[in-house]
Motif scaffolding. Structure first.
Motif: not given
Length: 269
Positions: A39-47
């Motif tokens: 979180p805050g740097l590189g996060l995938k949520s769904g697409d």
């Protein structure tokens, strides 16, 4: 015989095409390695992809001539980053990738675009943990196989109680629940967790950093894009977009080491 030769040449051409397709590098798209779970740097949520690293990647890609629609993000776990670059599965990596001499033997780096340092995350109400030397008798969490927590025990607080989970998310959950006293890793990673909706106003990064991690953009060794990527990082910083992206992803309460940030990118290496 001539038919066989033509067929063989056709097979070679087809193989070359397929190999080119496996890599991310062509004129129409760019493949960027990022983390999917920070979180805050590189996060995938769904697409959807979000975070400071993602914003840096998008800015640099735009400067290289790629629109947002031409970017493909690929998960790049830490142990696989050099292999992903060397095999051509990604064109560049923006994923809390510290520039080190050992890694520079295998890949090239542009940057740094951020200088992180080891920090501590505690509950907002905590007032007695102000740095690594104040952790004696406290429960400190980090991930299995990492070295930050052991560094604190070896160098700052020999009586600290170390606890490990397989992800930082689990450490942070335990911190919010009050079963541990602090979490340690790079300060910007901790700030990203603290900025998550469920933890806003409940957790905070404390103290000054006590290590130095120069985050760079990894490229295939000898890439002719390296200088253009360096120029893009420099432009992002001077234009103010760097500061906007940092605050948007880590919260206004987080202040990185001002002596080291924003950094001045070094020569490509």
């Amino acid at each position: 015989m001539r038919t066989k030769v033509i067929a063989a040449l056709g097979s070679v051409a087809l193989a070359a095409t397929l190999l080119a397709g496996c890599g991310g590098d062509d004129d129409d798209k760019i493949t960027v390695g990022i983390k999917f779970d920070q979180p805050g740097l590189g996060l995938k949520s769904g697409d959807t992809y979000s975070g400071f690293d993602v914003d840096v990647a998008r800015y640099v890609a735009k400067e290289l001539g790629f629109s947002a629609e031409q970017i493909t993000f690929k998960e790049s776990p830490s142990p696989q980053r050099e292999n992903l670059l060397q095999s051509g599965q990604v064109d560049m990596i923006v994923a809390t990738y510290s520039i080190t001499d050992t890694r520079k033997e295998k890949v090239s780096f542009a940057g740094p675009y951020f200088v992180a340092g080891q920090g501590l995350l505690v509950q907002e109400s905590n007032t007695d943990i102000t740095g690594p030397e104040t952790l004696n008798g406290k429960k400190l969490c980090s991930v299995q196989g990492s070295t930050p927590a052991q560094k604190i025990k070896d160098e700052f607080a020999s009586e600290v109680q170390l606890q490990e989970f397989d992800t930082y998310s689990k450490c942070v959950e335990q911190l919010a629940a009050g079963t541990i006293d602090a979490v340690t890793t790079d300060d910007i990673i901790l700030a990203g967790f603290a900025a998550q909706t469920q933890y806003k106003g409940k957790l905070k990064v404390v103290g000054t950093t006590f290590s130095q991690e120069n985050y760079g953009i990894g490229l295939p060794k000898g890439s002719d894009r390296c200088q253009k990527v360096t120029d893009a990082i420099t432009k992002m910083i001077s234009s103010g977009e760097w500061a906007k992206a940092l605050e948007a992803n880590t919260g206004a309460a987080y202040t990185p080491n001002k002596d080291l940030n924003p950094p001045t990118p070094a020569a490509c290496s």
